[in-house]
Write a protein that holds these residues in place. Structure first.
Motif, PDB file in Angstrom:
ATOM      1  N   SER A   1     -28.376  12.851  -9.438  1.00  0.00           N
ATOM      2  CA  SER A   1     -28.296  13.847  -8.359  1.00  0.00           C
ATOM      3  C   SER A   1     -28.308  13.252  -6.964  1.00  0.00           C
ATOM      4  O   SER A   1     -27.729  13.825  -6.036  1.00  0.00           O
ATOM      5  N   SER A   2     -28.975  12.115  -6.791  1.00  0.00           N
ATOM      6  CA  SER A   2     -29.183  11.602  -5.442  1.00  0.00           C
ATOM      7  C   SER A   2     -29.431  10.100  -5.468  1.00  0.00           C
ATOM      8  O   SER A   2     -30.201   9.606  -6.302  1.00  0.00           O
ATOM      9  N   LYS A   3     -28.804   9.390  -4.565  1.00  0.00           N
ATOM     10  CA  LYS A   3     -29.025   7.956  -4.462  1.00  0.00           C
ATOM     11  C   LYS A   3     -30.430   7.681  -3.935  1.00  0.00           C
ATOM     12  O   LYS A   3     -30.895   8.349  -3.009  1.00  0.00           O
ATOM     13  N   GLY A   4     -31.066   6.676  -4.532  1.00  0.00           N
ATOM     14  CA  GLY A   4     -32.391   6.319  -4.066  1.00  0.00           C
ATOM     15  C   GLY A   4     -33.361   6.165  -5.218  1.00  0.00           C
ATOM     16  O   GLY A   4     -32.995   6.288  -6.390  1.00  0.00           O
ATOM     17  N   PRO A   5     -34.618   5.908  -4.918  1.00  0.00           N
ATOM     18  CA  PRO A   5     -35.627   5.688  -5.957  1.00  0.00           C
ATOM     19  C   PRO A   5     -35.959   6.955  -6.729  1.00  0.00           C
ATOM     20  O   PRO A   5     -35.749   8.069  -6.234  1.00  0.00           O
TER      21      PRO A   5
ATOM     22  N   LYS B   1     -45.081  11.014  -6.713  1.00  0.00           N
ATOM     23  CA  LYS B   1     -44.321  12.201  -7.080  1.00  0.00           C
ATOM     24  C   LYS B   1     -42.922  11.778  -7.505  1.00  0.00           C
ATOM     25  O   LYS B   1     -42.464  10.683  -7.151  1.00  0.00           O
ATOM     26  N   PHE B   2     -42.258  12.639  -8.255  1.00  0.00           N
ATOM     27  CA  PHE B   2     -40.827  12.435  -8.469  1.00  0.00           C
ATOM     28  C   PHE B   2     -40.104  12.848  -7.194  1.00  0.00           C
ATOM     29  O   PHE B   2     -40.441  13.866  -6.580  1.00  0.00           O
ATOM     30  N   ARG B   3     -39.130  12.063  -6.785  1.00  0.00           N
ATOM     31  CA  ARG B   3     -38.403  12.378  -5.554  1.00  0.00           C
ATOM     32  C   ARG B   3     -37.548  13.625  -5.763  1.00  0.00           C
ATOM     33  O   ARG B   3     -36.795  13.722  -6.719  1.00  0.00           O
ATOM     34  N   SER B   4     -37.658  14.570  -4.829  1.00  0.00           N
ATOM     35  CA  SER B   4     -36.900  15.819  -4.921  1.00  0.00           C
ATOM     36  C   SER B   4     -35.983  16.026  -3.719  1.00  0.00           C
ATOM     37  O   SER B   4     -35.276  17.028  -3.648  1.00  0.00           O
TER      38      SER B   4
ATOM     39  N   GLY C   1     -44.770  18.920  10.661  1.00  0.00           N
ATOM     40  CA  GLY C   1     -44.174  20.127  10.117  1.00  0.00           C
ATOM     41  C   GLY C   1     -44.739  20.434   8.742  1.00  0.00           C
ATOM     42  O   GLY C   1     -45.143  19.545   7.996  1.00  0.00           O
ATOM     43  N   TYR C   2     -44.752  21.727   8.382  1.00  0.00           N
ATOM     44  CA  TYR C   2     -45.278  22.134   7.084  1.00  0.00           C
ATOM     45  C   TYR C   2     -44.172  22.376   6.066  1.00  0.00           C
ATOM     46  O   TYR C   2     -44.366  22.193   4.874  1.00  0.00           O
ATOM     47  N   ILE C   3     -43.015  22.816   6.535  1.00  0.00           N
ATOM     48  CA  ILE C   3     -41.928  23.195   5.634  1.00  0.00           C
ATOM     49  C   ILE C   3     -40.963  22.031   5.449  1.00  0.00           C
ATOM     50  O   ILE C   3     -40.516  21.418   6.420  1.00  0.00           O
ATOM     51  N   ALA C   4     -40.630  21.743   4.196  1.00  0.00           N
ATOM     52  CA  ALA C   4     -39.681  20.675   3.907  1.00  0.00           C
ATOM     53  C   ALA C   4     -38.295  21.060   4.407  1.00  0.00           C
ATOM     54  O   ALA C   4     -37.928  22.238   4.421  1.00  0.00           O
ATOM     55  N   ASN C   5     -37.530  20.072   4.817  1.00  0.00           N
ATOM     56  CA  ASN C   5     -36.158  20.287   5.265  1.00  0.00           C
ATOM     57  C   ASN C   5     -35.300  20.684   4.061  1.00  0.00           C
ATOM     58  O   ASN C   5     -34.974  19.854   3.213  1.00  0.00           O
ATOM     59  N   ALA C   6     -34.945  21.968   3.993  1.00  0.00           N
ATOM     60  CA  ALA C   6     -34.213  22.480   2.837  1.00  0.00           C
ATOM     61  C   ALA C   6     -32.885  21.766   2.637  1.00  0.00           C
ATOM     62  O   ALA C   6     -32.395  21.643   1.507  1.00  0.00           O
ATOM     63  N   GLY C   7     -32.293  21.274   3.721  1.00  0.00           N
ATOM     64  CA  GLY C   7     -31.017  20.594   3.618  1.00  0.00           C
ATOM     65  C   GLY C   7     -31.092  19.274   2.892  1.00  0.00           C
ATOM     66  O   GLY C   7     -30.076  18.767   2.413  1.00  0.00           O
ATOM     67  N   ARG C   8     -32.275  18.706   2.788  1.00  0.00           N
ATOM     68  CA  ARG C   8     -32.454  17.424   2.105  1.00  0.00           C
ATOM     69  C   ARG C   8     -32.822  17.579   0.634  1.00  0.00           C
ATOM     70  O   ARG C   8     -32.825  16.611  -0.113  1.00  0.00           O
ATOM     71  N   ILE C   9     -33.163  18.795   0.215  1.00  0.00           N
ATOM     72  CA  ILE C   9     -33.548  19.014  -1.182  1.00  0.00           C
ATOM     73  C   ILE C   9     -32.301  19.171  -2.030  1.00  0.00           C
ATOM     74  O   ILE C   9     -31.522  20.103  -1.849  1.00  0.00           O
ATOM     75  N   PHE C  10     -32.066  18.251  -2.950  1.00  0.00           N
ATOM     76  CA  PHE C  10     -30.895  18.370  -3.828  1.00  0.00           C
ATOM     77  C   PHE C  10     -31.206  19.370  -4.946  1.00  0.00           C
ATOM     78  O   PHE C  10     -32.379  19.643  -5.242  1.00  0.00           O
ATOM     79  N   PRO C  11     -30.183  19.984  -5.572  1.00  0.00           N
ATOM     80  CA  PRO C  11     -30.408  21.079  -6.530  1.00  0.00           C
ATOM     81  C   PRO C  11     -31.404  20.757  -7.643  1.00  0.00           C
ATOM     82  O   PRO C  11     -32.298  21.570  -7.924  1.00  0.00           O
ATOM     83  N   PHE C  12     -31.258  19.590  -8.272  1.00  0.00           N
ATOM     84  CA  PHE C  12     -32.201  19.235  -9.342  1.00  0.00           C
ATOM     85  C   PHE C  12     -33.600  19.059  -8.763  1.00  0.00           C
ATOM     86  O   PHE C  12     -34.601  19.405  -9.392  1.00  0.00           O
ATOM     87  N   GLY C  13     -33.670  18.540  -7.541  1.00  0.00           N
ATOM     88  CA  GLY C  13     -34.949  18.410  -6.867  1.00  0.00           C
ATOM     89  C   GLY C  13     -35.588  19.753  -6.589  1.00  0.00           C
ATOM     90  O   GLY C  13     -36.811  19.909  -6.667  1.00  0.00           O
TER      91      GLY C  13
END
Length: 232
Positions: A37-41, A60-63, A79-91
């Motif tokens: 789903s996403s490049k990276g660890p 944690k598992f990276r989401s 900030g308290y809310i995660a950046n929704a644009g960075r969350i991939f679908p499987f994440g």
């Protein structure tokens, strides 16, 4: 209380060890899903504050897609809310199902966390929220689930899109619930938190439910912090 602490630690060690073994095949499936789903660890690590204010490395598992300063600019702090644009679908699925937190079983096994305890937070949140009467929250180990994290799961980040709204409506109640747990903690309350967690995981991740009535603990905390009208 001494017997309770001994039994709690024994439960933490045995349950985390069993869960690590039983769910090990799922770890492989999740790892493959993340890499596709996403490049990276596969894993995401971050510093959190534990019992007595001692920092530890949380797993944690990276989401989310890996943060890139050259594309996204300077990362905002506090900030308290995660950046929704960075969350991939499987994440997103991992976050809704709480499966992204499976690696925290390692933290539980090694005694940095407990199965049940206030949510682990970074030093910025400790300095901002765990002051005065809330300093007692650091008297216990943070955990996988607790009254405060259950409130956040059912009413917080998954359903609140504004940092301002989250700060005004979620954080005060969350802090009060964490204090409430510290003051009232016992085996029965721990069992309640575990069962409630499993219920919410099914309702949110499988049944796609998005609205929940407040529990008796949440009603009391909301009335204390926001007034009776805050409890739905």
């Amino acid at each position: 209380m001494l017997l309770y602490r001994f039994a709690k630690r024994l439960f933490d060690v045995l349950s985390s060890l069993v869960a690590l073994i039983v769910f090990s095949p799922m770890w492989l499936v999740i790892a493959v899903g993340i890499r596709i789903s996403s490049k990276g660890p596969v894993f995401y690590t971050t510093e959190r504050i534990g019992k007595g204010g001692k920092p530890f490395l949380l797993y944690k598992f990276r989401s989310m897609h890996v943060y890139r300063a050259d594309v996204e600019g300077k990362k905002s702090e506090g900030g308290y809310i995660a950046n929704a644009g960075r969350i991939f679908p499987f994440g997103g699925f991992l976050r809704k199902s709480k499966l992204d937190e499976l690696p925290q079983l390692i933290n539980v096994f090694f005694g940095q966390m407990s199965v049940v305890g206030p949510r682990p937070v970074p030093i910025t949140s400790v300095n901002r929220n765990y002051i005065g009467k809330y300093r007692c929250i650091l008297d216990v180990k943070p955990g996988l689930t607790c009254l405060d994290s259950l409130f956040d799961y059912a009413h917080g980040e998954l359903f609140v899109s504004s940092n301002e709204e989250y700060k005004a409506k979620i954080v005060p109640v969350r802090n009060e619930l964490a204090k409430m747990y510290v003051e009232q903690r016992n085996a029965g309350l721990d069992l309640y938190c575990i069962i409630r967690t499993l219920q919410l995981m099914f309702l949110i991740a499988v049944r796609k439910k998005r609205t929940f009535i407040y529990t008796k603990y949440e009603v009391k905390a909301a009335e204390t912090m926001l007034g009776g009208a805050a409890a739905n």
